[in-house]
Design a protein around this motif. Sequence first.
Motif, PDB file in Angstrom:
ATOM      1  N   ARG A 119       0.990  -1.169  -0.011  1.00  0.00           N
ATOM      2  CA  ARG A 119      -0.139  -0.478   0.142  1.00  0.00           C
ATOM      3  C   ARG A 119       0.390   0.951  -0.132  1.00  0.00           C
ATOM      4  O   ARG A 119       1.572   1.157   0.507  1.00  0.00           O
ATOM      5  CB  ARG A 119      -0.969  -0.101   1.108  1.00  0.00           C
ATOM      6  CG  ARG A 119      -0.443   0.095   2.578  1.00  0.00           C
ATOM      7  CD  ARG A 119      -1.049   0.030   3.512  1.00  0.00           C
ATOM      8  NE  ARG A 119      -0.658   0.024   5.085  1.00  0.00           N
ATOM      9  CZ  ARG A 119      -0.658  -0.312   6.147  1.00  0.00           C
ATOM     10  NH1 ARG A 119      -2.086   0.055   6.598  1.00  0.00           N
ATOM     11  NH2 ARG A 119      -0.458  -0.396   7.500  1.00  0.00           N
ATOM     12  N   LYS A 147      -0.287   4.494   4.355  1.00  0.00           N
ATOM     13  CA  LYS A 147      -0.433   3.481   5.538  1.00  0.00           C
ATOM     14  C   LYS A 147      -1.381   3.234   6.027  1.00  0.00           C
ATOM     15  O   LYS A 147      -2.051   2.686   6.539  1.00  0.00           O
ATOM     16  CB  LYS A 147       0.569   3.693   6.480  1.00  0.00           C
ATOM     17  CG  LYS A 147       2.008   4.122   5.901  1.00  0.00           C
ATOM     18  CD  LYS A 147       2.974   3.598   7.696  1.00  0.00           C
ATOM     19  CE  LYS A 147       4.309   3.178   6.327  1.00  0.00           C
ATOM     20  NZ  LYS A 147       5.398   3.723   6.891  1.00  0.00           N
ATOM     21  N   ASN A 148      -2.028   4.073   5.648  1.00  0.00           N
ATOM     22  CA  ASN A 148      -3.941   4.803   6.325  1.00  0.00           C
ATOM     23  C   ASN A 148      -5.600   3.870   5.420  1.00  0.00           C
ATOM     24  O   ASN A 148      -5.951   3.473   5.985  1.00  0.00           O
ATOM     25  CB  ASN A 148      -4.587   5.874   6.445  1.00  0.00           C
ATOM     26  CG  ASN A 148      -4.139   6.371   7.525  1.00  0.00           C
ATOM     27  OD1 ASN A 148      -3.410   6.079   8.425  1.00  0.00           O
ATOM     28  ND2 ASN A 148      -3.156   7.836   7.297  1.00  0.00           N
ATOM     29  N   ALA A 206       6.491   4.593  11.462  1.00  0.00           N
ATOM     30  CA  ALA A 206       5.151   4.486  11.024  1.00  0.00           C
ATOM     31  C   ALA A 206       5.214   5.710   9.699  1.00  0.00           C
ATOM     32  O   ALA A 206       4.132   5.939   9.090  1.00  0.00           O
ATOM     33  CB  ALA A 206       4.170   4.882  12.444  1.00  0.00           C
ATOM     34  N   GLU A 257       1.084  -3.466  10.762  1.00  0.00           N
ATOM     35  CA  GLU A 257      -0.112  -1.801  10.677  1.00  0.00           C
ATOM     36  C   GLU A 257       0.756  -0.726  10.135  1.00  0.00           C
ATOM     37  O   GLU A 257      -0.108   0.028   9.852  1.00  0.00           O
ATOM     38  CB  GLU A 257      -0.425  -2.256  12.154  1.00  0.00           C
ATOM     39  CG  GLU A 257      -1.228  -3.063  12.604  1.00  0.00           C
ATOM     40  CD  GLU A 257      -3.114  -3.227  12.259  1.00  0.00           C
ATOM     41  OE1 GLU A 257      -3.249  -2.853  11.546  1.00  0.00           O
ATOM     42  OE2 GLU A 257      -3.341  -4.198  12.571  1.00  0.00           O
ATOM     43  N   ILE A 258       1.845  -1.199  10.328  1.00  0.00           N
ATOM     44  CA  ILE A 258       2.586   0.726   9.827  1.00  0.00           C
ATOM     45  C   ILE A 258       3.502   0.775   9.042  1.00  0.00           C
ATOM     46  O   ILE A 258       4.211   0.718   8.289  1.00  0.00           O
ATOM     47  CB  ILE A 258       3.313   1.040  10.972  1.00  0.00           C
ATOM     48  CG1 ILE A 258       3.930  -0.094  11.547  1.00  0.00           C
ATOM     49  CG2 ILE A 258       2.419   2.194  12.539  1.00  0.00           C
ATOM     50  CD1 ILE A 258       5.028   1.369  12.649  1.00  0.00           C
TER      51      ILE A 258
END
Lengths: 124, 570, 443
Positions: free
Chosen positions: C65, C68-69, C370, C386-387
Motif C-alpha cells: 500500500r 499507510k492509512n 510509521a 500495521e505500519i
Amino acid sequence: MTLKVTLITGRTISQGVNLENKTSSDYMEATASCELNTKDIELLGKPKYVKIRTEYGDVVVKLKENSSNPSGIAFIPMGPWANAVVDPDTKGCGMPGFKGIPAEIDATENKVLLLKELMARYKQ
Amino acid sequence: MELLIKNGAVYDPVNGIAGDRADISIKDGKIVEKVSSGASVIDAGGRLVMAGGVDAHSHIAGAKVNLGRLMRPEDSRIGLKSRTKITRVYSGYTVPNVFAMGYRYAQMGYTTVFEAAQAIMKARHTHEELEEIPIIDKGALTLFGSNWPTMDYVREKNLDKLAAYVAWGLLASRGFGVKVVNPGGGEMWGFGKNVTSLDDVVPNFDVTPAQIIVSLMKANEMLRLPHSVHLHCNNLGKPGNYKTTLASMELAKQIKPAKDRQVLHVTHLTFNAWGGTNWGDFESKADEIANYLNNSDNVTTDMGQLIFGSATTMTADGPVQYANAKLLHAKWGNGDVELEDASGVVPIFYAKQISIHAIMWAIGLELALLTKDPYKVLLTTDHPNGGPFVNYPEVIALLMSNKKRQEEIKTLHEAVHKRTKIPGIERELDFNDIAIMTRAGPAKVLGLLDTKGHLGVGADADVAIYDIKPDQIDPSVEYAKIKSAFQSAAYTIKGGEVVVKDGQITATPMGRTFWVDATVPEEQTEIMMKDIRMKFKNYYSINLANYMVQDAYVTHPKVVKAGAIPVKVS
Amino acid sequence: MNVITDALCPFCGCLCDDITVVVEDNKIIEAKHACMLGSAKILGHCRLGGNNIETHHTIKEPMTRVDKNSNFKEVSYDEAINEAAEILAKSKRPLLYGWASASCEVHKKGLLLAEELGAIIDNTASVCHGPTGLATHEKGSPSATLGQIKNRADVIVFWGCNPVQAHPRHMGRYSSFARGFFSEKGRKGRKIIVLDVRKTDTAKMADEYVEIQQGSDYLVISALRAILSGHADVVPASVGGVLKDQLVKVVETLKTAKFGAIFFGMGLTQSKSRYKNIDNAVSLTFDLNSFTKFVITPMRGHYNVTGFNQVCTWETGFTTAVDFSRGLPYYNPGETAANDVLNRNEVDAAMVIAADAAAHFPANSVRRLAKMPLVQIDPHWSATTEIANVVIPTAICGIEVEGTAYRMDGVSLRLRKMIEPTHLTDEEVLERITQRVKELRGE
Ligand code: SF4
Ligand SMILES: [Zn+2]
C-alpha cells in the motif's frame, strides 16, 4: 488518587505464548495490563482500568493484581502498550529505558485501545 | 584451463629444486608434466616461485576466534577495508573477520591453513566460519585431550575403544587430526583447578596427562591418521615449563609412526620453552629444546613466534587464560565445553621493553635457528597468540638476516642479552629453508605431502610468485625487500586460478575443507557407541542426533581416508 | 503420519533439541516435550486456528500500500520484492532490523544486502542483550556451555531474569533441577539464589531471595564484590534495599560453591546503568574465580538472537548495530543502534524482518517507523504490519525451513524442517531483493 510508581516491563509466559499471535484478544489480554500489589490497587480504589502516564506518553490498560510486587512497583508485560510509555533515551548505549520509569497511575473509565488503534495513533 | 608459469626461480625442496630456473605446468587445478601451446602464460621473469604456503597451526575459525572478535571491537576497527566488486569488507588485525582471513593469507601467497583447535560440540560453529573464509583450503584439528570418553578409555587401557572414539570424533566434528591441549587440565578446570605435571592424577577419572598423551599417540597410529598427535603441552605459560615440554617429547619415543612423519607435533614453543622458576629469573631454554630436536627424529614443532604489538591469546587451555587475565588485569573470555574441554581468550600487548616479552621473542627465533633441520620447526605465530599471521614476512626476514635481528635486539629490553642466546646466533636461513618451514614442512607434518607443499606433478596447483630475484638479492642486507615481497605476492595461484596479482585479490573461489574419515571395524564402533549414548542420555545438554556436524556445513569437502584396516576399493 | 524426533524448538534461547513432532497432512499435530511457549510456536495459532482470531494471523500473500492509512492490496511476490527493493535502493539511510526469529543462513543474506545498500543493520539484541555485548567488550565473558553447568553447578544465581516465565525448560534441562555427573542429586544438591526487584515465580522457588530496590543492581554487585574482597567494613548496613547481613550470607554461599553459575536477564541489561551492571557482574565472576569456579551466562531471549550476533561478528568484526554507510563496517551502539538512529530521525526507510519492531520499540521510534517507507518480511501479522507499506510473508524458520541457530550459550544446532512451506523462504526473498537492488543501481 494518583499513584506514583516505578514502572518496569518484562516477559511473561502468556506474552510469549501469544508473541506470534499479535492481532488476537489473547495477546491483548496478555500484554495490555498493569500489575500492582493489593495495597496499591486499594489505594487506587480497585478500578478495572488504569491510565498510566509518564514523561513520554500515556496508555490505558487493564489492572491486574500481583501480590509479589513490592509497593510502588508497576509491571506491564513487554509489548506495544508498555512501549507507549517507556523512556526512548538509549543512554549512549543503544538500549531504551524499558525498566525503572517514573510513572503516575490513575483509575480510568477510558477503554483500552486495540493494537490496530494503538498503531493508528503513530501514523497520524 | 591450462596455465604455464615460465622462467621462475623455483624453490621446491621436496623435489630437490633450489632456485633453478624451471617452468611449471598447470592443468585442471593440478601440476602436470606439460601443457598445450594454448595455455595462458605467466612469465615469472626470474622471480621467486614456491608452492602455496601451508599453515599447520593458526586460529582462524570457531567459537574462541569469534569470542575474540566480540571481546575486541578495538581490534576490529583496525584494517578496515570497503567491499569491492569481488571482495567483501575486511576488518580486524589480531582477529580478522572471515573474509579478511582468506584474503590476507592469499595475499601472502598462502593457500592452505589449518585451524588448530575445535571442540567436537562446537565444531559446527568452526565449520560455519570455515565455509565463509574465501580462497584458501582449510581444515580443523579436533580436541581430544580432556574428553570424558578419552579419559575413560585411557583409564581402562582400552585402545580399541579409544581409537574408535577418535575416528568417530573426527567424523562428528569433520576434523582433520587429534589436538591435545593441556591434557587433563581441561577437565580439572571444570572445577577451577589444573594439572601441574605429566604425572598428576586427574580426579574422578584417575588418569595422568602422560597416559593421555601416550594413549592418544597409540590410537592415532593405529588409525594411521595423516597427521600425528598435535600437542599443546601441560604447564604452558609457567616459568620452567621446558622440562615438561622435554618430558612430553620423550614420551614420543614409546611410539612407532605408522606413516612417514613424526609421531608427535609439539606446538608453539615460544610459550613452552621457558626456563627459570618465576618471572624474575625467567629465561629462554629454546637451546635445550633445539638440542633435543637435533637428536631425535619423531618429534616436530612450530615456532609460535612472538610479534611485538597487539595480540589476542586464545587456547583450549582454560586455566592458563584465567592466570593470564589475572596477571595482566585484562578482559577474560572463558568457554568450558561440557565433557570435552575448556578454552579462554585474553588480549595482550607485547612490548619490546618488557623483559619477558623480549625473551619470548627470542625463543621462537632461537628454536628455528638452533634446530638444524628446518622440517622440525614450522614457521607460525600461533596466530593470534604470538601475533597475527600477517607478520609471517617479518619472521621470514628475521630468520634470513642476522643484521635485522641485531637491529631489532638493540631496541629490546636488555634481558634478551643475558637470558637468551639469540644475540650470538649468526645463522641465516636461505630460501630453501624458508620454503621448508612454510610449505614442505607443514605439508609433511600434516601428512598432506601428496598434494600440498610442493610443485611436483600431481600436486595441487597452488603456487606463489614473489617479487624477488633470488640471484640478485642479499637477504642478509636487503631484509626490508624480503619482508615486503612476502607480504604481497606478485601472484598467488590457487587450484590453478590466479587469485592474487600484485598483492590484489583477483578472484575468490571457494576452498575445500579437509577432514579425515578413519575406518574402524564396525563392531568396535558399536561397542564404543554404547558408552557415548549413555553420556548423551545423562550428561550432554544436547541429543546425540544433533551432535554431529551435518553435510550442509562442509559444502566443499576433501575427505582423506585413513583407518585401522585397509579400505576396500570398490 | 510423520514423526520427527530430536527436533529443535525455535522459540526461546534454550533451543531445546528433544522435541518430537508429529505431522499429518503437512500439519503439525503434536509437539512432545515442548513447553507452553514452544508448543504455541510449533503448533502455531494460525495454521491450526487459535482462539479469538479477529483478523488474519499469518499473512497469506504479499501485500503493498502507498498510503499507510489505506488497506493493503495483495500482490505477487515479484511486485512486492520489486517494491521493497525500490524503497531500499532509493533510501539514503536505510535500517535493516530484526533477525531474531530467523536462521543464520538468513542473517548472511541480510548482511550481504546491508553491505550492498550501505545500510545500518541491527538485531533485536538492541532491546535485550545489547548491553551484554558492550560489557563483553569491557570485561570479557567468562562462560561455559549449559551442560557444564548442569553437570557441575552446586550454586546457581538468577539475577534479573525469570526463567519460569521466559525460558520454561531452562531449570529442568540445564540448571536448578538438572541432574548430571557431579550433580546426581539435582535440585537437592544445589543452592539457588534469585536477585530481583519483585518476587517473581523464579524467586519463589529460590533458597535465597534477595529483593533489590529497582535500579540498584550496580550498587548491590559492588557491595558483594567489596565483601568478597574482604572489605565488608566499608559496606553500609543496607545497600540498594538489601540488608548487609543478607549480602554477607550470599557472598559466603558464592565463595564456598564448588562450581557456581550466574544467569542474568533484562533486569540487568535494561535498568539503570545498563551495560555497567553486566560489566560489574562479569567482574564479580572474575573475582569469584579466585575462590572457586564461577561462570556467567546471559539468558538470551529468542532462539537465534545469539546467532545473528555470531554471524555479524565473524562477517564484520562487530556484533550488531553496524553502519555500512561509509562502505566500511562502523559500530558504535549509542550512535548506530536502531533506536539511536530512529531517535535522531536519521533513517528514511526501513526493513523489519523476523521481529516486531512496532511492538517492541518505544513509542517515539514506532512513530518514526510509521512515517517512513517500511518493508516487513515475516510470516506473521504483527504490530509492524500495521505500519508497513510492503509486507512479504515468508516460510517459518525452524518449522518450514532448516538452518542454523545458536543457543544462549553459543552452541550451534541445526533447525529441522517439519513441514513443507507454503511461502518463499527469507533467504530467497532477501536474495531477490539484493539482486533487484543491484539492477536498480545499474550494477
Ligand atoms: S524452553 Fe524455550 S526452547 Fe525449550 S521448549 Fe520452551 S520455548 Fe522451546
Ligand atoms: Zn594455538
